[in-house]
Design an enzyme around this catalytic site. Structure first.
Site, short mmCIF file in Angstrom:
data_model
loop_
_atom_site.label_atom_id
_atom_site.label_comp_id
_atom_site.label_asym_id
_atom_site.label_seq_id
_atom_site.Cartn_x
_atom_site.Cartn_y
_atom_site.Cartn_z
N ARG A 1 0.82 -1.21 0.00
CA ARG A 1 0.00 0.00 0.00
C ARG A 1 0.86 1.27 0.00
NH1 ARG A 1 -4.72 -1.89 4.02
NH2 ARG A 1 -5.74 -3.33 2.60
N ARG B 1 -3.32 6.36 0.56
CA ARG B 1 -3.94 7.42 1.35
C ARG B 1 -3.00 8.22 2.24
NH1 ARG B 1 -8.20 3.31 3.84
NH2 ARG B 1 -6.27 2.12 3.90
N ARG C 1 -7.30 11.92 -5.66
CA ARG C 1 -8.58 11.29 -5.31
C ARG C 1 -9.73 12.29 -5.42
NH1 ARG C 1 -8.66 8.57 0.47
NH2 ARG C 1 -8.75 10.74 1.12
N ASP D 1 -6.73 -3.59 -7.23
CA ASP D 1 -7.42 -4.21 -6.10
C ASP D 1 -7.57 -5.69 -6.38
OD1 ASP D 1 -9.99 -5.06 -4.42
OD2 ASP D 1 -9.18 -3.22 -3.55
N TYR E 1 -15.06 -12.66 -0.71
CA TYR E 1 -15.73 -11.44 -1.16
C TYR E 1 -16.96 -11.77 -2.00
CZ TYR E 1 -12.42 -7.90 0.43
OH TYR E 1 -11.68 -7.05 1.20
#
Length: 351
Positions: free
Chosen positions: A28, A32, A41, A78, A155
């Protein structure tokens, strides 16, 4: 493919070659905690836009490369990205993660899944990976990125992230034949996807079995391990020289079983001491990670001490320095910069 000193450091370490210092990247690392990412974003509020519009995904993938020059640059993506190509409609909600609109609950739904054709359903992947290879050349290793069968099944069946995994465990323990059918289809699709990423330029591919640590060891052997193996065996049959990394979150109780998966490198999280992990796995198993992402909230001295401790325990062969999971959103960028500086200042004498 012969051993070549012009190959990037991470690729050589992942093959088990002796290197001058452990290569370093961060899971990651694009995302963010970086202001550059948060600014982007605002312009592209949808995760799918950011990861599927090639020029945006390329830019996001390269933000940490420009800022810190890590030894690995990973495709910004992802794990659920390939699902629409199988006929499983999904979206990724900001801050919440993937949402599957019609969760897979029946044999009929599994039988209706499409054959996976990445060239058709994910054409942007080729554009992104080729651009990353071109940009970093031999100065860094380009990593591909896929989800593992159990985690994608979780998922697809749950319909979203879960704390208890009760829907998929209900299926696993009451209708195992249906779940095995789904896992088989997912494994074969993921194998196609890994090969596609390698053909498009990925030099190492990491498979994330993020939720397999939610299984007891005996159920890991039934529902996760055979399908990890199925993916890795198919990839090794056609692309034997590409190192494959396996991550399982919360895997301290599963290390020896993970080593049976056929992965070249195992990601170790921070729930096990690196010296213990090395002792349990034996020195021939290559490892990555182990640092608690929370360490990056500490002082520079603390960060440095923890890096040195982990690197000494891991030794100077077959180790890739990384966190045990993704860098946390509130992490100060200057601490990330210090982590990379410290890592790149290490030499063989330290270990």
């Amino acid at each position: 493919m012969g051993i070549s000193s012009t190959d990037p450091l991470l690729l050589r370490a992942a093959r088990g070659e002796v290197v001058d210092r452990p290569p370093v990247w961060m899971m990651r690392q694009a995302g963010r905690y970086m202001k550059a990412y948060r600014d982007l974003r605002e312009k592209y509020p949808s995760f799918r836009e950011r990861s599927e519009i090639p020029e945006v995904a390329i830019e996001v993938s390269l933000q940490p490369w420009r800022a810190f020059q890590p030894d690995g640059v990973i495709l910004f993506s992802d794990i659920v990205t390939p699902l629409p190509g199988l006929g499983i409609d999904m979206d990724i909600a900001e801050g919440k993660g993937p949402i599957i609109y019609s969760p897979i609950r029946t044999q009929e739904q599994i039988e209706n899944l499409r054959t996976f054709e990445p060239e058709e359903s994910l054409p942007f992947i080729k554009t992104i990976l080729q651009a990353l290879r071109q940009e970093v050349g031999n100065k860094s290793t380009v990593l591909g990125f896929v989800g593992a069968p159990w985690t994608l099944a979780a998922y697809a069946v749950e319909g979203k992230g879960s704390k208890t995994y009760s829907v998929i465990k209900n299926m696993a323990f009451s209708q195992p034949a249906i779940l095995h059918q789904l896992l088989t289809k997912l494994a074969d699709a993921i194998a196609i996807y890994v090969r596609y990423q390698i053909d498009c330029g990925a030099q190492v591919v990491q498979m994330f079995d993020s939720w397999a640590g939610q299984l007891s060891p005996q159920d890991y052997e039934i529902f996760a391990l055979p399908y990890q193996k199925r993916v890795f065996e198919q990839v090794k049959a056609t692309h034997p020289d590409t190192p494959l990394i396996l991550l399982v979150s919360g895997s301290a109780g599963l290390l020896e079983r993970m080593a049976q998966s056929g992965a070249d490198v195992l990601t170790i999280d921070w729930t096990v001491d690196m010296a213990d992990a090395r002792a349990r796995l034996g020195k021939n198993v290559k490892v990555q990670g182990n640092l608690d992402p929370g360490v990056l909230f500490g002082s520079k001295e603390f960060i440095r001490d923890r890096i040195l401790d982990t690197v000494r325990k891991a030794g100077n062969r077959g180790y890739i320095l990384n966190l045990g999971h993704g860098v946390l959103p509130e992490t100060p960028e200057e601490n990330v910069a210090f982590f990379f500086e410290t890592a790149k200042g290490l030499n063989a004498a330290v270990v």
